[in-house]
Every structure is written in structure tokens, then in C-alpha cells.
Write an enzyme that holds these catalytic residues in place. Structure first.
Site, PDB file in Angstrom:
ATOM      1  N   SER A 144      62.067  41.107  -9.468  1.00  0.00           N
ATOM      2  CA  SER A 144      60.826  41.865  -9.518  1.00  0.00           C
ATOM      3  C   SER A 144      59.720  41.050  -8.869  1.00  0.00           C
ATOM      4  O   SER A 144      59.689  39.817  -8.972  1.00  0.00           O
ATOM      5  CB  SER A 144      60.442  42.176 -10.965  1.00  0.00           C
ATOM      6  OG  SER A 144      59.120  42.687 -11.038  1.00  0.00           O
ATOM      7  N   TYR A 155      59.148  39.734 -19.306  1.00  0.00           N
ATOM      8  CA  TYR A 155      59.872  40.327 -18.176  1.00  0.00           C
ATOM      9  C   TYR A 155      59.718  39.485 -16.914  1.00  0.00           C
ATOM     10  O   TYR A 155      60.706  39.126 -16.270  1.00  0.00           O
ATOM     11  CB  TYR A 155      59.357  41.746 -17.928  1.00  0.00           C
ATOM     12  CG  TYR A 155      59.993  42.450 -16.755  1.00  0.00           C
ATOM     13  CD1 TYR A 155      61.291  42.934 -16.842  1.00  0.00           C
ATOM     14  CD2 TYR A 155      59.288  42.638 -15.572  1.00  0.00           C
ATOM     15  CE1 TYR A 155      61.886  43.589 -15.770  1.00  0.00           C
ATOM     16  CE2 TYR A 155      59.862  43.288 -14.503  1.00  0.00           C
ATOM     17  CZ  TYR A 155      61.162  43.769 -14.602  1.00  0.00           C
ATOM     18  OH  TYR A 155      61.750  44.400 -13.529  1.00  0.00           O
TER      19      TYR A 155
END
Length: 247
Positions: A144, A155
């Protein structure tokens, strides 16, 4: 460009979103498929869909936050005698968006690292020896581009760790026919990305699978899925192979 017809790919998080789209594209190229989701029924219909396209396929299930379940899943694949040639570690978890980021619970890191870092690397470690022995392997770990956003600390940190360990491991196989890459689909309208994301899931293909088809021996690169939107797979591979190496 690698011909994947008849090879076997393990795709995690295949039941929906970008994982499902990647599955269909791999089937179009004649690749046999092991489709992972949390429960077997998650990919049951998809298995039949890709079988109708002329490839072999079956489902496996594991909750990726349960590392014992991940190990059991791989043992089940081994018991079937399947030689895994390609891995698309697509599955991921965005645990929460913490507006009050200074109150982020440490459990965010625990589950995020299990799903987004530890489970993918368990899978890599398990299958790389066979890839080396057979002289072929492609691994694409999904990352990401989230940065400078403490609201998503668990995350983003787990994806940053995945980048690091993938590149470190890939260095050991640089110049061989076992290639490790990272794919960043961008912010897409999926269950993970949410309805406000600017990009359709389809925009990430072929970028998220291009690492499975490169044939230049270069590991460790991050392929930005949005940089390949609308391209044919052949053109995407040519563009990817023109990118400089990272070592």
C-alpha cells in the site's frame, strides 16, 4: 513475458474485489488456480467459473490472522501434490481508521502484522524452496502507498514491514528465475478501500499481476497498479521490465 499456461498459482483473498479480478485474468492466461478465502464457500462459485475457462482450480480456506490455520492450509495444498509456481498474496486487512490516533490500541498492530506481514511471509518461506529446486517462481506481495497517516498506523506499518522483508528476501534471488515483487493497487473501491475511493478495482489490473509475468530476473520492485491501467498485459510486462532494478 512468461507463459503461465499449466502452472499453478496460489491467490489469497480471491473471493472478491481485486483478488477476484486477478483470478479471472490469470485464468485467461491458462494458469491453474488455488483460490484462498476465509471459508471454502467464499470461492466455490469462482472455482466453477474459472474451470469453465479451461483451467484446473480448487479452493482452500484459512483465517490469516490465525497462523496455525495458515500452516494447515499449506499442508493441505502439499497433500494434494500441487507444486505452487506463482503466489499472489493479495489478501489484506485494514483494521480501523483511528481519528484519535494517540489512542490506537496495540491490538491494531498485532492483527495487522499477522494478516498483512506474517501470513504472506509464511507462505513465501514455505514455497520458495520448491521454486528454487524447479528453477521457476513468481511472488507478488500486495502493498500500500499509505504514508504520513497515523490514523491507519497498524495497517501502514504492516505494509511497510512487508515491503522491507520482501525486498530483503528478493535480493537473495536477484538474477535467478525466482522473482519477488510488490504490487500496489492504489486506493480502489473495494471492501477494504471503501466506497469513497477514487479508483475502480478494475483499474488495478493488469498492474497487480504484472509481477507474475516479468522475465528479467529483477526482484524487489514495487509495481504501481494505477501506472498500468488500460494497458494490455503484454504492454504492461514490457513497461515493468523497463523499470530499473533496486539493488
Amino acid at each position: 513475458m512468461v507463459n503461465v499456461k499449466g502452472k499453478w498459482a496460489l491467490i489469497t483473498g480471491a473471493s472478491r474485489g481485486i483478488g477476484r479480478l486477478a483470478t479471472i485474468e490469470m485464468a485467461k492466461q491458462g494458469c491453474n488456480l488455488i483460490l484462498h478465502s476465509r471459508k471454502l464457500e467464499g470461492t466455490a462459485q469462482l472455482v466453477e467459473e474459472v474451470k469453465a475457462m479451461g483451467v484446473e482450480a480448487y479452493s482452500v480456506a484459512a483465517e490469516l490472522s490465525d497462523l496455525d490455520a495458515v500452516e494447515k492450509m499449506m499442508q493441505e495444498i502439499d497433500a494434494k501434490g500441487t507444486q505452487v509456481d506463482i503466489i499472489l498474496n493479495n489478501a489484506g486487512l485494514q483494521i480501523a481508521y483511528r481519528t484519535d490516533y494517540l489512542s490506537t490500541p496495540m491490538s491494531d498492530y498485532d492483527i495487522s502484522f499477522k494478516v498483512n506481514t506474517m501470513a504472506p511471509m509464511m507462505i513465501c518461506y514455505h514455497y520458495i524452496p520448491g521454486m528454487v529446486e524447479r528453477g521457476f517462481g513468481r511472488i507478488v506481495n500486495t502493498t500500500s502507498g499509505i504514508d504520513l497517516d497515523p490514523q491507519q498506523a497498524g495497517y501502514s506499518a504492516s505494509k511497510a514491514a512487508l515491503n522491507k522483508v520482501t525486498r530483503d528476501l528478493g535480493m537473495k534471488y536477484e538474477g535467478t528465475n525466482v522473482i519477488l515483487s510488490l504490487g500496489d493497487p492504489g486506493w480502489c473501491r473495494t471492501d477494504l478501500g471503501g466506497s469513497q475511493a477514487p479508483n475502480a478495482p478494475e483499474s488495478a489490473v493488469p498492474g497487480v499481476i504484472v509481477g507474475a509475468f516479468i522475465d528479467d530476473g529483477k526482484s524487489g520492485r514495487i509495481f504501481d497498479g494505477q501506472a498500468f491501467t488500460g494497458m494490455t498485459l503484454e504492454d504492461a510486462v514490457a513497461k515493468a521490465e523497463a523499470m530499473p532494478g533496486v539493488y
